[in-house]
Design a protein around this motif. Structure first.
Motif, short mmCIF file in Angstrom:
data_model
loop_
_atom_site.label_atom_id
_atom_site.label_comp_id
_atom_site.label_asym_id
_atom_site.label_seq_id
_atom_site.Cartn_x
_atom_site.Cartn_y
_atom_site.Cartn_z
N ILE B 72 0.83 -1.20 0.00
CA ILE B 72 0.00 0.00 0.00
C ILE B 72 0.87 1.26 0.00
CG2 ILE B 72 -1.72 1.30 1.31
CD1 ILE B 72 -2.62 -1.48 2.42
N VAL B 73 1.85 1.33 0.91
CA VAL B 73 2.68 2.53 1.00
C VAL B 73 3.70 2.56 -0.13
CG1 VAL B 73 4.31 3.82 2.42
CG2 VAL B 73 2.40 2.63 3.49
N LEU B 74 4.32 1.40 -0.43
CA LEU B 74 5.37 1.37 -1.46
C LEU B 74 4.83 1.71 -2.84
CD1 LEU B 74 7.60 -1.65 -0.37
CD2 LEU B 74 8.07 0.79 -0.15
N SER B 75 3.55 1.46 -3.06
CA SER B 75 3.02 1.77 -4.39
C SER B 75 3.09 3.28 -4.66
CB SER B 75 1.59 1.25 -4.53
OG SER B 75 0.75 1.95 -3.65
N PRO B 118 -9.06 2.02 7.51
CA PRO B 118 -10.22 1.21 7.08
C PRO B 118 -11.50 1.54 7.83
CG PRO B 118 -8.58 -0.13 8.24
CD PRO B 118 -7.97 1.21 8.05
N SER B 119 -11.39 2.00 9.08
CA SER B 119 -12.62 2.34 9.82
C SER B 119 -13.38 3.45 9.12
CB SER B 119 -12.28 2.83 11.23
OG SER B 119 -11.91 1.78 12.04
N LEU B 120 -12.66 4.30 8.40
CA LEU B 120 -13.32 5.39 7.70
C LEU B 120 -13.60 5.02 6.25
CD1 LEU B 120 -11.35 8.44 9.14
CD2 LEU B 120 -13.44 7.37 9.96
N GLY B 121 -13.37 3.76 5.90
CA GLY B 121 -13.70 3.30 4.56
C GLY B 121 -12.64 3.57 3.51
N HIS B 122 -11.40 3.95 3.94
CA HIS B 122 -10.36 4.24 2.96
C HIS B 122 -9.93 3.00 2.20
CE1 HIS B 122 -8.84 7.97 5.42
NE2 HIS B 122 -10.09 8.07 5.05
N ILE B 123 -10.06 1.84 2.84
CA ILE B 123 -9.59 0.62 2.21
C ILE B 123 -10.40 -0.54 2.78
CG2 ILE B 123 -7.78 0.31 3.93
CD1 ILE B 123 -6.04 -0.95 1.75
N ALA B 124 -10.63 -1.56 1.94
CA ALA B 124 -11.44 -2.69 2.40
C ALA B 124 -10.54 -3.73 3.07
CB ALA B 124 -12.17 -3.31 1.22
N PHE B 125 -11.19 -4.67 3.73
CA PHE B 125 -10.49 -5.71 4.49
C PHE B 125 -9.50 -6.46 3.60
CE2 PHE B 125 -10.42 -8.48 8.21
CZ PHE B 125 -9.84 -9.62 7.69
N GLN B 126 -9.99 -6.96 2.46
CA GLN B 126 -9.18 -7.88 1.66
C GLN B 126 -7.85 -7.29 1.18
OE1 GLN B 126 -9.99 -10.86 2.08
NE2 GLN B 126 -8.03 -11.28 1.07
N LEU B 155 -8.45 0.90 14.89
CA LEU B 155 -8.66 -0.42 15.50
C LEU B 155 -8.95 -1.49 14.45
CD1 LEU B 155 -8.71 -1.76 18.25
CD2 LEU B 155 -11.14 -1.24 18.41
N LEU B 156 -9.60 -1.12 13.37
CA LEU B 156 -9.88 -2.11 12.33
C LEU B 156 -8.59 -2.52 11.65
CD1 LEU B 156 -11.93 -3.81 10.90
CD2 LEU B 156 -12.46 -1.89 9.38
N GLN B 157 -7.69 -1.55 11.45
CA GLN B 157 -6.39 -1.87 10.87
C GLN B 157 -5.63 -2.83 11.79
OE1 GLN B 157 -3.23 0.13 12.17
NE2 GLN B 157 -2.11 -1.57 11.28
N ILE B 415 -15.97 -5.63 8.86
CA ILE B 415 -16.22 -4.20 8.78
C ILE B 415 -16.16 -3.52 10.15
CG2 ILE B 415 -17.95 -2.46 8.19
CD1 ILE B 415 -19.01 -4.44 6.12
N HIS B 416 -16.61 -4.21 11.17
CA HIS B 416 -16.72 -3.57 12.48
C HIS B 416 -15.38 -3.59 13.20
CE1 HIS B 416 -18.13 -2.37 16.40
NE2 HIS B 416 -19.34 -2.16 15.90
#
Lengths: 53, 1126
Positions: B72-75, B118-126, B155-157, B415-416
């Motif tokens: 994610i960061v290296l891209s 991810p909690s704010l929807g920036h990226i999905a779980f997968q 926390l989701l991350q 998601i939670h």
């Protein structure tokens, strides 16, 4: 005769013992203590004493 | 040695801030400026040098330079295809540095949070899981000894990272410990708003090696979070702080905390709290790590007393499953099958409307909210996912995922961010669904509700219920790896309202089963869908029956209930007769030949008139006019239903009228009751809380001008004085009696008071202070006020003031009225006289007062030939580990209960007073003691010592280390003319020995009480503050006894606490600032002798000790020495 407890420091006035530190003779009920009498340990006034159960 | 056996792990220091200071050839960046991780490949020698600098400083764990080395960061740098290579090179660099240094060290693979939340929807779980898994795999393959998931902000991350790492570890079948380290900002939460309790609740089910904190602040800023983890988490705790809070100097960011200070603060966490992994984050240099190792030389982490609190959590906060006042309430209304309103919103795709149903239940007091979107014809997974996303961000309380479809459950758990509860599993299909859901719970760290349904149907008898529960328990725990505390058993409850003869004992069966499950399956919790018990009955009667049944359930051990939280009636609101009828039905107690308990129940509640029945749902219907009810609530200190009541009143009269015509007179009545001795202070404070809450509720309904009505009073504790309990009580009483108070706090100089008084055009000024010195400060302040042109009345309060002093020394210095006020109510009375125009200065009538008595030991002159004991040592010592529980036996309970708390017997009968103490006061005291220990409100520390001393007239001369300090003591002016110096031998008589101590319980207590005051919890504020004061006194008593013992004069311990009050022991102690030595300037030599700075105690310019709960004394061994006043 009822004992009274100082609510500020816990000292118990026992009428049977009186209060030698202030020259109060044994047998003196609490109500008969002189008006200026204060707790011999912490100097709280009579109004701060509770009757002890 | 295996890493798990190391007592303390020493991580290295900062990466980024140190690399910035090194010489990096510009070409090394290859155009990817700022990508530190790339340097592993392009400039490995720089990275190895950086690692080496920490190895020589003594680090035992090196973190790889891989913070952002994920796809994610290296891209962002076009390096997404070189993840494995970069991570491998990083581990290689660390290993090479270790090899060169010749020593041994561990390599920790650093996994940063990425830049997406991810909690704010920036990226999905997968995609996030895939990136973490790729990085973890590369690090482990390259030989990392452990992984650290660090600087977590979301926390989701955290969960995604942990699930990914453990997935990789399991697949590779390697034992690689995984650490997790959170970043908690200065605001007290993680970036997205999670507090430490919520984070721990979600992380705890995972088999992490440690939980901890890094970054954001220096060590001190992490104190309460570190304490929380150390006290509630069984595993290791790590702490890797910054070198303080960054400051910008000359355009550069500078971390100010020195290596020594950093090391000292962090070492304290190890020594006192049991942290066992330490290191440095931003701003820390090898010197910081070096000092850290020095500070911890020979130290092992302190043993920890862990109290685990199985909890659920939302993104924001945790909720304990075992509530202090059970049950844990799960709101049931977000159910497509159970609630018409919710279903209609769902069918209309009104997700925000559906969210509102959850928020209403949160308002009603639910601890968690159940969410079920399964409805024929709709896509359950789409609905559930959308709603969970909304709930995750907007609902403060945890979510219960109500679904029987494993795919839907998994989608929701991805998601939670918090710790969810899954509703539910059972053995209906022999266990296939159970397996899938339990494995999901294990993977995602969720808890599970289990229903006692087996292959043949619902368990009906007690035996069946217990056996089914046991079968589920054994599978979940022994096969699928869950823990008993992850399970909540619902033994099912069937309606007793249908008349079905086979179900008459259904309720009693349920209660018995709850008892047995709690007994036979230790660690599990129990739950019920309470409203099932009353199906078929009228809505109004259902509400009462549900509430009574819930109460019986809790008594049987029920921990949680799925129910409409807004409809739960407390037992105190249910009339005795209603309760009887319900209990008869529940326990099938036939009271008459003619009718069954069910008919008796239906008949009893049918007798309610239709109108009453409709509003029986709102049992707050008053029989008296709402105006009177409000007044009664104020006098009773009862906040229940206040909002509803005020709503009703607002429809009848304007807000200002409610305040002036109803609330203010009610508080006046409270004051009168107090004055007559018919109400005690703690109850007065509860009334004041009702007043405050009412005013807060009404404020939005008032005009600005109305809100600012009322006489203004300025309150301040004078310069040099830190005591404020008295002033704050005045604040509480005045502001809740219609006055507007501006509270300037403590240590306020005269200039500030003058400035504020002018600026705000106050109507009166109130000065407060505890010390004798403060009385003099007040005397000096008044002419200054006069010179500045102030004329408003000045009220003076403080323990050292007397009517005589105020009248004779303060009044003449000021042209306006100067009034002595013995307590807050005297202050209120003075303000009222001011309003009426009858306020005048305090006058003193010498003739009218009784002659002052000076009690004190009379008779024999002070003996000069008593033996002088040998001191156990000379000089100062510091004790910083005293168990607060050792102090409790020395607390003066009578002074606390009666004096400070105000629970005096007054006019009560002996029985009534005993009942008050037994039923209310003592339980509150026990609870405070327990909380004081659990919440670490006490950190008792002592600085003390013994010194050679001799008397010289009225002065005690203390000699130590070639220097002398003089303590001049005052002498009584009337017989027996006592003076402390008399209890010591003169130099000619052979000299003597004197003891001194400074004892504190620390500053946490001050912080905790201040927090209560600022949140208007007046009653609790008084209770806690007074408790703190008495524990400090207990510490003094305890330490005095310790010193007597050390000196060898202790003898028999006094038989009861009352003996300590009258000093049935040898010698005495005299506190500086108290009647026998009122001059606090004695603190100066005491502080030079004892160096109390080492236990965190300092002096104000008036020689007063800080923190507030600190006491000092001189310890005298002479047998004739006892308390006296000068």
């Amino acid at each position: 005769m009822k004992k009274y407890i100082c609510t500020n420091c816990g000292y118990v006035y026992d009428p049977a013992a009186g209060d030698p530190l202030s020259g109060i003779a044994p047998g003196t009920p609490f109500d008969e203590l002189p008006p200026g009498w204060i707790c011999p340990i912490c100097y709280a006034p009579k109004s701060q004493f509770d009757e002890l159960e | 040695m295996a890493i798990r056996d190391e007592k303390i792990l020493f991580f290295d220091g900062a990466c980024g801030t140190n690399l910035q200071r090194m010489e990096i050839p510009p070409s090394a960046w290859e155009g990817r400026d700022g990508c530190n991780e790339f340097l592993n490949v392009s400039a490995p020698e720089v990275i190895r040098e950086w690692h080496s600098s920490f190895l020589s400083a003594g680090a035992t764990v090196l973190e790889t330079n891989t913070f952002g080395a994920n796809a994610i960061v290296l891209s962002e740098y076009g390096l997404a295809d070189r993840v494995a290579e970069i991570n491998r090179a990083a581990v290689g660099n660390a290993r090479e540095a270790i090899r060169k240094a010749g020593g041994a060290a561990y390599v920790a693979g650093s996994i940063g949070p990425t830049t997406k939340l991810p909690s704010l929807g920036h990226i999905a779980f997968q995609p996030m899981a895939a990136a973490f898994a790729e990085q973890a795999k590369a690090l482990i393959e390259a030989g990392a000894d452990l992984l650290i998931v660090e600087t977590c902000q979301d926390l989701l991350q955290v969960k995604i990272a942990l699930i990914s790492c453990f997935g990789v570890v399991e697949a590779m079948k390697r034992d690689v410990p995984v650490m997790v380290s959170l970043t908690i900002e200065n605001t007290g939460t993680m970036l997205v708003g999670t507090d430490v309790a919520a984070a721990l609740a979600a992380i705890e089910p995972f088999p992490v090696f440690s939980v901890g904190l890094n970054c954001a602040t220096g060590p001190e800023g992490m104190t309460s979070h570190v304490r929380y983890l150390c006290r509630h988490y069984r595993g290791r705790v790590s702490c890797i702080p910054n070198a303080g809070m960054p400051q910008v100097r000359d355009g550069k960011t500078h971390y100010p905390l020195s290596p020594e200070a950093f090391a000292a603060q962090l070492a304290a966490f190890v020594r006192d709290e049991g942290v066992s992994i330490v290191g440095g984050c931003c701003g820390t240099t090898p010197e910081h790590i070096r000092k850290l190792r020095e500070a911890l030389e020979g130290i092992v982490p302190s043993p920890r007393n862990v109290v685990e609190k199985p909890s659920l959590s939302s993104l924001y906060q945790a909720a304990e499953i075992r509530q202090e006042i059970p049950p844990f309430l799960i709101g049931e209304r977000c159910n497509a099958n159970g609630s018409k309103r919710f279903r209609d919103l769902l069918l209309a795709d009104d997700y925000p409307g559906a969210l509102r149903v959850a928020l209403e239940q949160q308002e009603d007091g639910a601890h968690a909210v159940d969410l079920c979107t399964a409805y024929a014809g709709r896509d359950e997974q789409a609905d559930l996912s959308a709603m969970v996303r909304l709930f995750a961000q907007s609902v403060q309380i945890p979510t219960v995922i109500d679904s029987t479809t494993p795919d839907c459950i998994e989608a929701a758990l991805k998601i939670h961010p918090g710790r969810c509860l899954v509703n539910s599993v059972n053995l209906e299909d022999g266990g296939k669904n159970l397996e899938r859901v339990c494995r999901l719970a294990k993977t995602y760290g969720a808890a599970v509700i289990a229903l006692t349904i087996h292959e043949k149907g619902m368990a009906m008898t007690v035996e069946e219920k217990v056996e089914t529960a046991r079968a589920i328990h054994d599978l979940a725990v022994h096969r699928y790896g869950l823990r008993p505390s992850d399970l909540l058993f619902d033994v099912l409850t069937f309606t007793i309202g249908s008349g079905d003869a086979t179900l008459v004992d259904a309720a009693a069966t349920t209660l018995a089963a709850i008892r047995r499950v709690k007994e036979e399956l230790p660690g599990v919790s129990t739950l019920l869908g309470v409203s099932n018990v009353s199906f078929g009955l009228s809505p109004a009667s259902r509400r009462v029956l549900n509430s009574v049944f819930l109460h019986e359930g809790v008594a049987a051990g029920l921990d949680a209930a799925i129910i409409d939280a807004g409809k739960v009636l407390p037992m105190s609101k249910i009339p005795e007769r209603d309760r009887e009828v319900c209990l008869d039905l529940i326990y099938d107690r036939r009271k008459s030949e003619a009718e069954s308990p069910l008919y008796a129940f239906i008949r009893h509640f049918a007798d309610l008139k239709p109108a009453e029945e409709k509003s029986a749902a709102d049992a707050n219907l008053p029989a008296i006019p709402p105006e009177e009810e409000l007044a009664e609530k104020v006098v009773a200190g009862d906040k229940d239903g206040l909002e509803d009541l005020l709503s009703i009143l607002l429809s009848r009269r304007p807000a200002a009228s409610i305040i002036n015509q109803l609330l203010v007179p009610a508080m006046r009545r409270v004051g009168e009751l107090f004055g007559r001795g018919e109400m005690l202070l703690p109850f007065v404070l509860q009334s004041a809380e009702v007043m405050k809450r009412s005013v807060d509720i009404l404020a939005p309904f008032m005009e600005k001008a109305e809100r600012e009505e009322g006489r203004r009073v300025l309150l301040a504790t004078v310069a040099g004085d830190v005591h404020d309990i008295g002033k704050n009580l005045v604040d509480i009483i005045l502001s809740n009696n219609g006055y507007r108070v501006v509270n300037l706090g403590i240590k306020v100089p005269a200039e500030t008071i003058i400035e504020k008084a002018r600026e705000l055009r106050v109507d009166a000024i109130g000065l407060s202070g505890l010390l004798v010195k403060s009385a003099l400060v007040m005397r000096e302040n008044l002419p200054q006020f006069a010179a500045a042109g102030l004329r408003v009345p000045v009220l003076l309060g403080g323990a050292a003031l007397t009517e005589k002093f105020v009248a004779q020394e303060c009044v003449p210095g000021y042209p306006g009225p100067v009034v002595y006020c013995a307590d807050a109510f005297a202050g209120l009375s003075a303000m009222r006289r001011m309003d009426e125009g009858t306020l005048s200065s305090t006058a003193f009538d010498a003739a009218g007062t009784a002659p002052a008595m000076t009690p004190g030991p009379r008779g024999a002159a002070v003996a000069r030939d008593n033996p002088v004991p040998a001191p156990p040592f000379l000089g100062a010592r510091h004790v910083d580990r005293i168990d607060p529980r050792e102090l409790f036996p020395y607390v003066n309970e009578q002074a606390l209960f009666r004096g400070r708390w105000g629970y005096r017997r007054g006019k009560m009968t002996a029985e009534a007073y005993e009942e008050l103490v037994r039923g209310k006061v003592r339980p509150m005291y026990e609870d405070l003691k327990r909380r004081g220990v659990e919440e670490s409100l006490f950190a008792p520390k002592v600085a003390y010592g013994w010194f050679r001393a001799f008397a010289e007239g009225d002065t005690l001369v203390v000699e130590h280390d070639g220097r002398a300090w003089r303590f001049p003591f005052p002498r009584q002016k009337t017989p027996p003319h006592l003076c402390i110096a008399d209890y010591f031998r003169t130099r000619a008589e052979g000299g003597d020995v004197a003891g001194f101590f400074v004892a504190t319980i620390g500053e946490e207590m001050t912080r905790a009480t201040q927090a209560l005051f600022t949140s208007d919890r007046y009653h609790d504020y008084l209770m806690l503050h007074a408790f703190g004061v008495e524990v400090t006194d207990a510490l003094a008593e305890y330490w005095h006894e310790t010193m007597r013992r050390e000196l060898g004069i202790a003898g028999e311990r006094p038989p009861a606490f009352s003996a300590y009050v009258v000093q049935e022991y040898q010698g005495s102690r005299y506190g500086f600032g108290y009647p026998s030595c009122p001059d606090l300037s004695a603190h100066e030599p005491v502080f030079e002798l004892l160096d109390p700075g080492r236990i965190g105690v300092t002096l104000t310019e008036s020689m007063e000790m800080v923190p507030e709960q600190t006491t000092s004394a001189i310890v005298v061994h002479h047998p004739q020495a006892k308390y006296f006043a000068v």
